[in-house]
Structure formats: structure tokens, C-alpha cells
Scaffold this motif. Structure first.
Motif, mmCIF file in Angstrom:
data_model
loop_
_atom_site.group_PDB
_atom_site.id
_atom_site.type_symbol
_atom_site.label_atom_id
_atom_site.label_comp_id
_atom_site.label_asym_id
_atom_site.label_seq_id
_atom_site.Cartn_x
_atom_site.Cartn_y
_atom_site.Cartn_z
ATOM 1 N N ALA A 112 47.874 44.815 41.471
ATOM 2 C CA ALA A 112 46.211 44.956 41.653
ATOM 3 C C ALA A 112 46.154 45.343 43.196
ATOM 4 N N ASP A 113 46.671 45.261 43.948
ATOM 5 C CA ASP A 113 46.866 45.657 45.399
ATOM 6 C C ASP A 113 47.142 47.100 45.633
ATOM 7 N N LYS A 114 48.000 47.437 44.695
ATOM 8 C CA LYS A 114 48.265 49.031 44.869
ATOM 9 C C LYS A 114 46.946 49.789 44.186
ATOM 10 N N TRP A 115 46.420 49.331 43.247
ATOM 11 C CA TRP A 115 45.175 49.656 42.414
ATOM 12 C C TRP A 115 44.145 49.815 43.565
ATOM 13 N N ILE A 116 43.854 48.753 44.059
ATOM 14 C CA ILE A 116 42.781 48.541 45.036
ATOM 15 C C ILE A 116 42.947 49.671 46.395
ATOM 16 N N ALA A 117 44.087 49.602 46.661
ATOM 17 C CA ALA A 117 44.414 50.434 47.865
ATOM 18 C C ALA A 117 44.225 51.971 47.841
ATOM 19 N N GLU A 118 44.402 52.426 46.450
ATOM 20 C CA GLU A 118 44.221 53.724 46.306
ATOM 21 C C GLU A 118 42.902 54.218 46.050
ATOM 22 N N ARG A 119 42.025 53.241 46.147
ATOM 23 C CA ARG A 119 40.570 53.526 45.586
ATOM 24 C C ARG A 119 39.544 53.203 46.850
ATOM 25 N N ALA A 120 39.771 52.027 47.564
ATOM 26 C CA ALA A 120 38.999 51.530 48.468
ATOM 27 C C ALA A 120 38.792 52.628 49.953
ATOM 28 N N GLY A 121 37.868 52.787 50.175
ATOM 29 C CA GLY A 121 37.823 53.852 51.439
ATOM 30 C C GLY A 121 36.729 53.589 52.018
ATOM 31 N N ALA A 122 36.124 54.434 52.925
ATOM 32 C CA ALA A 122 34.924 54.282 53.707
ATOM 33 C C ALA A 122 33.708 53.881 53.090
ATOM 34 N N GLY A 123 33.055 53.020 53.509
ATOM 35 C CA GLY A 123 31.835 52.671 52.996
ATOM 36 C C GLY A 123 32.047 51.498 51.802
ATOM 37 N N ASP A 124 33.146 51.036 51.469
ATOM 38 C CA ASP A 124 33.494 50.004 50.670
ATOM 39 C C ASP A 124 33.919 48.868 51.363
ATOM 40 N N VAL A 125 33.581 47.693 50.433
ATOM 41 C CA VAL A 125 34.076 46.361 50.988
ATOM 42 C C VAL A 125 35.191 45.728 50.149
ATOM 43 N N VAL A 126 36.136 45.292 50.704
ATOM 44 C CA VAL A 126 37.440 44.677 49.686
ATOM 45 C C VAL A 126 37.340 43.086 50.263
ATOM 46 N N VAL A 127 37.631 42.325 49.156
ATOM 47 C CA VAL A 127 37.717 40.669 49.575
ATOM 48 C C VAL A 127 39.133 40.511 49.057
ATOM 49 N N THR A 128 39.779 40.192 50.022
ATOM 50 C CA THR A 128 41.321 39.670 49.691
ATOM 51 C C THR A 128 42.025 38.719 50.985
#
Length: 148
Positions: A55-71
Motif C-alpha cells: 500500500a505504501d509503494k502504491w501511494i508513494a508512486e502516485r502522490a505528488g504536489a497538491g495531494d494530501v496523504v494521511v499515514t
């Protein structure tokens, strides 16, 4: 802007969904399984293959500028911060370029201390109502700021 939630063992999934609905932000709940899909069209449940950190890899590959990540996962947070995303821990603490290095160092130190004393018991403090309220407030601020 997308809200990414590291949903396995996330205690604030409902708060994330309410904030996303209120502000009209698409949300991706990423997990290995164990949660049900949500009926709201803004909420996409992403099931990744089983395995450590998938799940971490999936998020890390897609999240970028303008996004918000909760972890609560500090290495994932570091990757997302490096990619330009805004990151929020479950207790409402924001992680940024200014403090992610200290968070990584503290995580590594605590791992070393745990491995040096196999009889060390206990973990962190319990998740409180105050943590939940602090998270909700911080998430609203972060989403509104990212939308600008």
C-alpha cells in the motif's frame, strides 16, 4: 488534488471521508484488504496485493504536489514529502520538509532501542478523542490550503 489514505489500521478513515465529502475532494483508501468499499463516488477503495509495504509503494508512486496523504508510516511520509505532497499523521501532526528528517531519526532510534531490549513492553500512548479532533481540524486546514 487527491486525498490518499494509508487505510490499513488507520483510526481516522471516517474523518477523512467526512472531510472529503464536505470539500468535494476525491479520496483513495489504499489497503491490503479488510475494509469495505464505500458507496460515495468520491471514495475509491484501492486493494493492493498482499505483502509488506505494498500500500505504501502504491501511494508513494502516485502522490505528488497538491495531494494530501494521511499515514503514520514515516518512510512513506518522507517519500510523499519529497514528491511535494502534504502529509498528516493520525494525531493531526503535519510532516513537511522541515521536520521529516527528525521524524525519521526518531523512528530509527526507537527501533534500535526496541531491538536492544527484547523485554521492553508497551508502545505509544492510546489514541484519544483529542487526537481525533486535532486530526479533523488539521485535515480541513490542509485540504483547504492544498485547494488554493
Amino acid at each position: 488534488m487527491t486525498l490518499y489514505v494509508d487505510a490499513d489500521a488507520c483510526p481516522v478513515k471516517e474523518e477523512c471521508i467526512r472531510a472529503a465529502e464536505r470539500l468535494g475532494v476525491p479520496i483513495k483508501m489504499v489497503c491490503n484488504g479488510g475494509i469495505r468499499p464505500y458507496p460515495n463516488p468520491l471514495v475509491e477503495t484501492v486493494f493492493v496485493t498482499e505483502g509488506p509495504d505494498e500500500a505504501d509503494k502504491w501511494i508513494a508512486e502516485r502522490a505528488g504536489a497538491g495531494d494530501v496523504v494521511v499515514t503514520a508510516d514515516i518512510p512513506l511520509a518522507a517519500k510523499c514529502v519529497a514528491a511535494g505532497a502534504r502529509v498528516l499523521k493520525h494525531n493531526g501532526e503535519a510532516l513537511s520538509a522541515a521536520n521529516i528528517g527528525m521524524a525519521l531519526a526518531t523512528r530509527d532510534l526507537m527501533a534500535d532501542l526496541r531491538s536492544a531490549d527484547p523485554f521492553r513492553q508497551g508502545g505509544g500512548k492510546a489514541f484519544s478523542k483529542q487526537d481525533r479532533a486535532r486530526f479533523s481540524s488539521a485535515l480541513d486546514r490542509l485540504l483547504r490550503g492544498a485547494a488554493r
